[in-house]
Design a protein around this motif. Structure first.
Motif, short mmCIF file in Angstrom:
data_model
loop_
_atom_site.label_atom_id
_atom_site.label_comp_id
_atom_site.label_asym_id
_atom_site.label_seq_id
_atom_site.Cartn_x
_atom_site.Cartn_y
_atom_site.Cartn_z
N ALA A 192 1.73 1.79 -15.48
CA ALA A 192 1.94 2.89 -16.44
C ALA A 192 0.61 3.53 -16.82
CB ALA A 192 2.66 2.37 -17.68
N PHE A 193 -0.42 2.71 -17.01
CA PHE A 193 -1.74 3.23 -17.36
C PHE A 193 -2.29 4.11 -16.24
CE2 PHE A 193 -6.35 2.68 -16.88
CZ PHE A 193 -6.77 3.36 -18.01
N TYR A 194 -2.25 3.63 -15.01
CA TYR A 194 -2.79 4.41 -13.89
C TYR A 194 -2.03 5.72 -13.72
CZ TYR A 194 -5.33 0.16 -12.68
OH TYR A 194 -6.17 -0.94 -12.71
N ASP A 195 -0.72 5.67 -13.87
CA ASP A 195 0.08 6.89 -13.80
C ASP A 195 -0.38 7.89 -14.87
OD1 ASP A 195 2.47 8.38 -12.77
OD2 ASP A 195 3.11 8.10 -14.85
N LYS A 196 -0.58 7.41 -16.06
CA LYS A 196 -1.03 8.28 -17.17
C LYS A 196 -2.42 8.86 -16.90
CE LYS A 196 -1.42 8.32 -22.18
NZ LYS A 196 -1.29 7.53 -23.41
N GLN A 197 -3.24 8.15 -16.14
CA GLN A 197 -4.58 8.62 -15.82
C GLN A 197 -4.61 9.53 -14.60
OE1 GLN A 197 -7.01 8.05 -18.07
NE2 GLN A 197 -5.28 7.10 -19.12
N GLY A 198 -3.45 9.84 -14.04
CA GLY A 198 -3.38 10.79 -12.93
C GLY A 198 -3.34 10.18 -11.54
N TYR A 199 -3.15 8.87 -11.45
CA TYR A 199 -3.04 8.22 -10.15
C TYR A 199 -1.60 8.30 -9.68
CZ TYR A 199 -7.75 6.41 -10.54
OH TYR A 199 -9.12 6.32 -10.63
N GLY A 200 -1.42 8.62 -8.41
CA GLY A 200 -0.10 8.70 -7.82
C GLY A 200 0.08 7.68 -6.72
N ARG A 201 1.30 7.32 -6.47
CA ARG A 201 1.60 6.34 -5.41
C ARG A 201 1.23 6.91 -4.04
NH1 ARG A 201 5.40 1.98 -7.20
NH2 ARG A 201 5.17 2.10 -9.46
N CYS A 202 0.74 6.03 -3.19
CA CYS A 202 0.39 6.40 -1.82
C CYS A 202 0.62 5.19 -0.94
CB CYS A 202 -1.06 6.89 -1.75
SG CYS A 202 -2.30 5.63 -2.16
N GLY A 203 0.32 5.33 0.34
CA GLY A 203 0.46 4.22 1.27
C GLY A 203 -0.79 3.37 1.31
N PRO A 204 -0.76 2.31 2.11
CA PRO A 204 -1.94 1.45 2.25
C PRO A 204 -3.15 2.22 2.74
CG PRO A 204 -0.02 0.44 3.28
CD PRO A 204 0.35 1.85 2.93
N TYR A 205 -4.31 1.76 2.38
CA TYR A 205 -5.57 2.39 2.79
C TYR A 205 -6.54 1.29 3.19
CZ TYR A 205 -7.06 0.86 -1.82
OH TYR A 205 -7.34 0.08 -2.91
N GLY A 206 -7.64 1.69 3.81
CA GLY A 206 -8.66 0.71 4.22
C GLY A 206 -8.06 -0.39 5.08
N GLU A 207 -8.39 -1.61 4.77
CA GLU A 207 -7.92 -2.78 5.53
C GLU A 207 -6.69 -3.44 4.93
OE1 GLU A 207 -9.45 -3.78 8.43
OE2 GLU A 207 -10.64 -1.96 8.19
N TYR A 208 -6.10 -2.86 3.90
CA TYR A 208 -4.95 -3.48 3.25
C TYR A 208 -3.71 -3.44 4.13
CZ TYR A 208 -7.41 -3.50 -1.21
OH TYR A 208 -8.30 -3.74 -2.22
N PRO A 209 -2.97 -4.55 4.18
CA PRO A 209 -1.68 -4.53 4.88
C PRO A 209 -0.62 -3.93 3.96
CG PRO A 209 -2.07 -6.71 3.99
CD PRO A 209 -3.31 -5.88 3.68
N ASP A 210 0.44 -3.43 4.55
CA ASP A 210 1.59 -2.99 3.79
C ASP A 210 2.32 -4.26 3.37
OD1 ASP A 210 3.54 -1.49 2.59
OD2 ASP A 210 4.32 -0.64 4.44
N HIS A 211 2.32 -4.56 2.08
CA HIS A 211 2.84 -5.84 1.59
C HIS A 211 3.75 -5.58 0.39
CE1 HIS A 211 2.82 -9.85 -0.24
NE2 HIS A 211 2.41 -10.31 0.91
N PRO A 212 4.85 -6.31 0.26
CA PRO A 212 5.77 -6.05 -0.85
C PRO A 212 5.17 -6.33 -2.22
CG PRO A 212 6.48 -7.97 0.43
CD PRO A 212 5.35 -7.34 1.18
N LEU A 213 4.09 -7.10 -2.30
CA LEU A 213 3.45 -7.36 -3.58
C LEU A 213 2.25 -6.45 -3.83
CD1 LEU A 213 3.70 -11.25 -3.87
CD2 LEU A 213 5.09 -9.48 -4.99
N SER A 214 2.15 -5.37 -3.06
CA SER A 214 1.08 -4.38 -3.26
C SER A 214 1.68 -3.02 -3.59
CB SER A 214 0.21 -4.25 -2.01
OG SER A 214 -0.61 -5.37 -1.83
N VAL A 215 1.07 -2.37 -4.57
CA VAL A 215 1.36 -0.98 -4.90
C VAL A 215 0.04 -0.24 -4.74
CG1 VAL A 215 2.06 0.64 -6.70
CG2 VAL A 215 3.17 -1.59 -6.54
N PHE A 216 0.06 0.83 -3.96
CA PHE A 216 -1.15 1.61 -3.70
C PHE A 216 -1.07 2.94 -4.44
CE2 PHE A 216 -0.29 -1.09 -0.03
CZ PHE A 216 -1.47 -1.81 0.03
N MET A 217 -2.19 3.32 -5.02
CA MET A 217 -2.25 4.57 -5.77
C MET A 217 -3.58 5.26 -5.48
SD MET A 217 -0.72 3.22 -9.44
CE MET A 217 0.00 4.78 -9.99
N CYS A 218 -3.63 6.59 -5.72
CA CYS A 218 -4.88 7.32 -5.52
C CYS A 218 -4.96 8.50 -6.47
CB CYS A 218 -5.05 7.76 -4.07
SG CYS A 218 -3.87 8.98 -3.52
#
Length: 138
Positions: free
Chosen positions: A107-133
């Motif tokens: 909720a904090f990141y959303d309020k600061q203008g971060y939006g959901r996105c896909g994995p980046y860098g070396e991160y795997p797509d994982h069900p316990l990860s939420v990516f934002m930018c």
């Protein structure tokens, strides 16, 4: 160090070790890392955060505010300070990875203008990860 230990202890209650991608204290001292600590009037550390400057983007890491000061604006001040410092170093976009059980953080990141996105860098797509930018420059 106490803030990082508190953050790690909190994360231990939410996510298994294999789903956590934390920087250790030594990594926070690297030249590519912007690290900020918020302190109260008595000098006690109340919050912290970091942005790792990578080639082409920054990554927000280690955001934490002690529970007793949440809602005081400390997290907003830390993230705004870090974003301004990253922008001043030419960073145009900041990514972050957090978890789906970190409801306050999401909720904090959303309020600061971060939006959901896909994995980046070396991160795997994982069900316990939420990516934002967030774009730092228009």
């Amino acid at each position: 160090m106490a803030l990082i230990a508190e953050l790690d202890a909190y994360q231990d209650t939410l996510y298994p070790a294999e789903a956590r991608y934390a920087l250790d204290v030594d990594a926070l001292a690297l030249p590519c890392v912007l690290f900020a600590v918020a302190r109260d009037a008595g000098g006690v550390a109340t919050g912290c955060g970091a942005i790792v400057l990578n080639e082409g983007y920054g990554e927000l890491k280690r955001m934490f505010v002690r529970p007793q000061v949440r809602g005081s604006g400390t997290a907003r001040q830390v993230i705004e300070f870090l974003e301004a410092a990253a922008r001043a170093r030419g960073c145009e976009v900041v990514f972050l990875e957090t978890g789906p059980y970190s409801h306050e953080a999401l909720a904090f990141y959303d309020k600061q203008g971060y939006g959901r996105c896909g994995p980046y860098g070396e991160y795997p797509d994982h069900p316990l990860s939420v990516f934002m930018c967030k774009q730092l420059v228009p």
